[in-house]
Enzyme design. Sequence first.
Site, mmCIF file in Angstrom:
data_model
loop_
_atom_site.group_PDB
_atom_site.id
_atom_site.type_symbol
_atom_site.label_atom_id
_atom_site.label_comp_id
_atom_site.label_asym_id
_atom_site.label_seq_id
_atom_site.Cartn_x
_atom_site.Cartn_y
_atom_site.Cartn_z
ATOM 1 N N CYS A 1 14.563 -9.490 12.768
ATOM 2 C CA CYS A 1 15.883 -9.651 12.150
ATOM 3 C C CYS A 1 16.754 -10.566 13.011
ATOM 4 O O CYS A 1 16.949 -10.315 14.201
ATOM 5 C CB CYS A 1 16.543 -8.278 11.990
ATOM 6 N N CYS B 1 19.644 -8.873 14.724
ATOM 7 C CA CYS B 1 19.232 -8.064 15.882
ATOM 8 C C CYS B 1 18.979 -8.985 17.078
ATOM 9 O O CYS B 1 19.391 -8.699 18.202
ATOM 10 C CB CYS B 1 17.961 -7.280 15.570
#
Length: 470
Positions: free
Chosen positions: A390, A393
């Site tokens: 991600c 992230c």
Amino acid sequence: MALSIASSSSSSSSSISVAFSSLASSSSRTEPEVVAQLKVTKYQSSDRFNNFVSRKRAAAVKPLNAEPRRNDSFVPSAATTFAPDVVEKSVEVEDFEKLAKNLENASPLEIMDKALEKYGNDIAIAFSGAEDVALIEYAHLTGRPFRVFSLDTGRLNPETYKFFDTVEKHYNIRIEYMFPDSVEVQALVRTKGLFSFYEDGHQECCRVRKVRPLRRALKGLRAWITGQRKDQSPGTRSEVPVVQVDPVFEGLEGGSGSLVKWNPVANVAGNDIWNFLRTMDVPVNSLHAQGYVSIGCEPCTRAVLPGQHEREGRWWWEDAKAKECGLHKGNIKEETLNGNGNETVNVNNIVSDIFNSNDIVSLTRPGMENLVKMEDRKDPWIVVLYAPWCQFCQAMEGSYVELGEKLAGSGVKVGKFRADGDEKVFAQQQLQMGSFPTILFFPKHSSRPVKYPSEKRDVDSLMAFVNALR
Ligand code: SF4
């Protein structure tokens, strides 16, 4: 005041030094306190956010690499910034998708001029030491002051170092070099050796030597300029727009959407870049004459044969669609392997884990279940629910690792729980997860975790959250 100049197309170092000194003295402030009142915008991509947020703030004119706070990080001279004019200026709320469409047919020079005009001292060119020297030439041609930074991974070819020196002299600039964290490099090399990337992929080494230094650099900026082109990588760069909200990294403001990425040569073919460099008599890296097209670190770059794609000279032992070092990871997405939608490969699966730190506990499913069940915990916990592929992230990795360091020994435990794949439903149903990353605080005397409500994921905001609940 000592001043090492970042970049200027025309000014001499002495004249800049005088200008900066007089600026500081006229406002009765020291250099770091010289502040420009800017109307700034938090840029948000339209598919993730519906509205642009604009707010006033006082923005310090920081050196490019003013962000590092770790004691063992390289702390630069406070004066690596060329400060052209510290004046009141406004930056309009901008729809960057619309701007990209408007500039789709603009020349690289026009795009460069627009970028420099808009961001002044808060934008810098990322220079790899290859044909992206064209960006410096374009910036020079605008007649505007500009900044250049480069990532010195410690593994570059000697030719590239010599080329950096040539470029500095040719344009009368100082390149702002960013170096990796010595402690991290030491740990990597001591545990895995000098060539681990040939065995377990280049992601880990690139993260230490490139991505983290880049993240530090970008934290001092509101926009950056790259030499990405659509024709560079068939798998990952075919949709590069001329300007976009950076999908991965954070800028000065912090949080997702706080950085804008300009790609002035996105639509230019490699041949045309070379025609431009020859016409303008721009110095080039001598490796090009030895068959190198794309140039990176010495062990990960090789010459290509006529007709071979330039990206075949980078990380040639890996899958073609994984050839991003992390600097432009937002380009990577799920793609169909055969084009008919039947067979898909999720390139995200090849991305190695993140938030790797001795100060962050990696929790398993039973560990998370225990944490949820406990009503009287010995210590409070903060836990990030994440997926290593991600981009949001990845963008908060530095902040979270730093949070772990700050909280080490404080009584607050810091954890991570990989919540994609088989764990996703559990995380959604039991842990309030809506999207990645979700951050939860488990207080000492309550079973109910408190969800971090903000999209600001810088370490100060996370610390404020922890301190409010611990
Ligand atoms: Fe390491 Fe190769 Fe990446 Fe350079 S390009 S940082 S040597 S893996």
